[in-house]
Design an enzyme around this catalytic site. Structure first.
Site, short mmCIF file in Angstrom:
data_model
loop_
_atom_site.label_atom_id
_atom_site.label_comp_id
_atom_site.label_asym_id
_atom_site.label_seq_id
_atom_site.Cartn_x
_atom_site.Cartn_y
_atom_site.Cartn_z
N GLY A 46 -0.88 11.10 4.70
CA GLY A 46 -1.43 11.48 3.41
C GLY A 46 -2.35 10.37 2.93
O GLY A 46 -2.16 9.21 3.31
N GLN A 51 -7.30 5.28 -2.88
CA GLN A 51 -7.02 4.35 -1.78
C GLN A 51 -8.29 3.95 -1.02
O GLN A 51 -8.31 2.95 -0.32
CB GLN A 51 -6.01 4.94 -0.80
CG GLN A 51 -4.61 5.08 -1.39
CD GLN A 51 -3.64 5.64 -0.39
OE1 GLN A 51 -3.53 6.84 -0.21
NE2 GLN A 51 -2.93 4.76 0.32
N CYS A 93 3.32 3.09 2.71
CA CYS A 93 2.02 3.45 2.15
C CYS A 93 0.95 2.58 2.81
O CYS A 93 1.15 1.39 2.98
CB CYS A 93 2.04 3.20 0.63
SG CYS A 93 0.48 3.57 -0.17
N LEU A 94 -0.17 3.19 3.15
CA LEU A 94 -1.26 2.46 3.80
C LEU A 94 -1.81 1.37 2.88
O LEU A 94 -2.42 0.41 3.34
CB LEU A 94 -2.38 3.42 4.21
CG LEU A 94 -2.00 4.47 5.26
CD1 LEU A 94 -3.13 5.46 5.46
CD2 LEU A 94 -1.62 3.81 6.59
N HIS A 135 4.34 11.42 -3.51
CA HIS A 135 3.79 10.09 -3.25
C HIS A 135 2.28 10.07 -3.49
O HIS A 135 1.76 9.19 -4.17
CB HIS A 135 4.13 9.70 -1.80
CG HIS A 135 3.57 8.38 -1.36
ND1 HIS A 135 4.36 7.30 -1.02
CD2 HIS A 135 2.29 7.96 -1.20
CE1 HIS A 135 3.58 6.28 -0.68
NE2 HIS A 135 2.32 6.66 -0.77
N GLU A 136 1.60 11.09 -2.94
CA GLU A 136 0.13 11.13 -3.07
C GLU A 136 -0.31 11.40 -4.51
O GLU A 136 -1.27 10.82 -5.00
CB GLU A 136 -0.48 12.17 -2.12
CG GLU A 136 -0.24 11.90 -0.64
CD GLU A 136 -0.58 10.48 -0.19
OE1 GLU A 136 -1.51 9.87 -0.75
OE2 GLU A 136 0.11 9.98 0.71
N HIS A 139 -0.35 8.39 -6.66
CA HIS A 139 -1.54 7.54 -6.51
C HIS A 139 -2.60 7.88 -7.56
O HIS A 139 -3.33 7.01 -8.02
CB HIS A 139 -2.17 7.74 -5.12
CG HIS A 139 -1.58 6.86 -4.05
ND1 HIS A 139 -1.63 5.49 -4.09
CD2 HIS A 139 -0.93 7.16 -2.89
CE1 HIS A 139 -1.04 4.99 -3.01
NE2 HIS A 139 -0.60 5.98 -2.26
#
Ligand code: NI
Length: 170
Positions: A46, A51, A93-94, A135-136, A139
């Site tokens: 995702g 990000q 998370c990236l 989660h997304e 963000h």
């Protein structure tokens, strides 16, 4: 398609509240194509627009049934309409490097969103898929999974990042 740089904590863009999208044009399609390439390159399941430095309400999620396949769902202006139950699952998370931790989330969520053409859609997701969506969407509100952890865990992680950044500079 271009692989974009993924911003990492503590970059302030990750903390901004993302703006709603009202124009569905070629530029948006290009951004989605770049984000797709960036996500699979990372690799991740995702990715939210903030990000890659774009503070707008756009997320992409990998929905491929098989690992070797690639299929993404584009969600614009997503909103959690309804939720049920709870679950605890491990997240990473990236944008939050070198950390995974258990996070408590809703077990099931119903989300409204628009697709790339601006068409309104709705989806109900459960289990792991529901975790990824929450989660997304977080963000887009400037929230990282880190924020769901205990103060102690968060403080330790901040110290670790400060050390990593200091090492990079040295
Ligand atoms: Ni993330």
């Amino acid at each position: 398609m271009t692989i974009r740089t993924i911003l990492e904590f503590p970059n302030p863009v990750l903390r901004q509240k993302a703006k709603p999208i009202t124009v569905f044009n070629e530029g948006l399609k290009k951004l989605v194509a770049d984000m797709t390439e960036t996500m699979y390159d990372a690799p991740g399941i995702g990715l939210a627009a903030p990000q890659v430095g774009k503070s707008i309400q756009l997320v992409i999620v990998d929905v491929a049934k098989l690992e070797e396949e690639q299929e993404i769902m584009v969600m614009i202006n997503p909103l959690i309409l309804d939720h049920e139950g709870s679950q605890v699952d491990e997240e990473g998370c990236l944008s939050v490097i070198e950390l995974t931790a258990n996070v408590k989330r809703y077990k099931k969520v119903t989300v409204s969103f628009q697709d790339l053409d601006g068409e309104p859609k709705e989806i109900t997701a459960e289990d792991r898929f529901a975790v990824v969506l929450q989660h997304e969407i977080d963000h887009l509100h400037g929230i990282l999974f880190l924020d769901h952890l205990s103060v102690l865990k968060r403080t330790l992680y901040k110290k670790k990042v400060q050390k990593l950044l200091a090492e990079k500079k040295a």
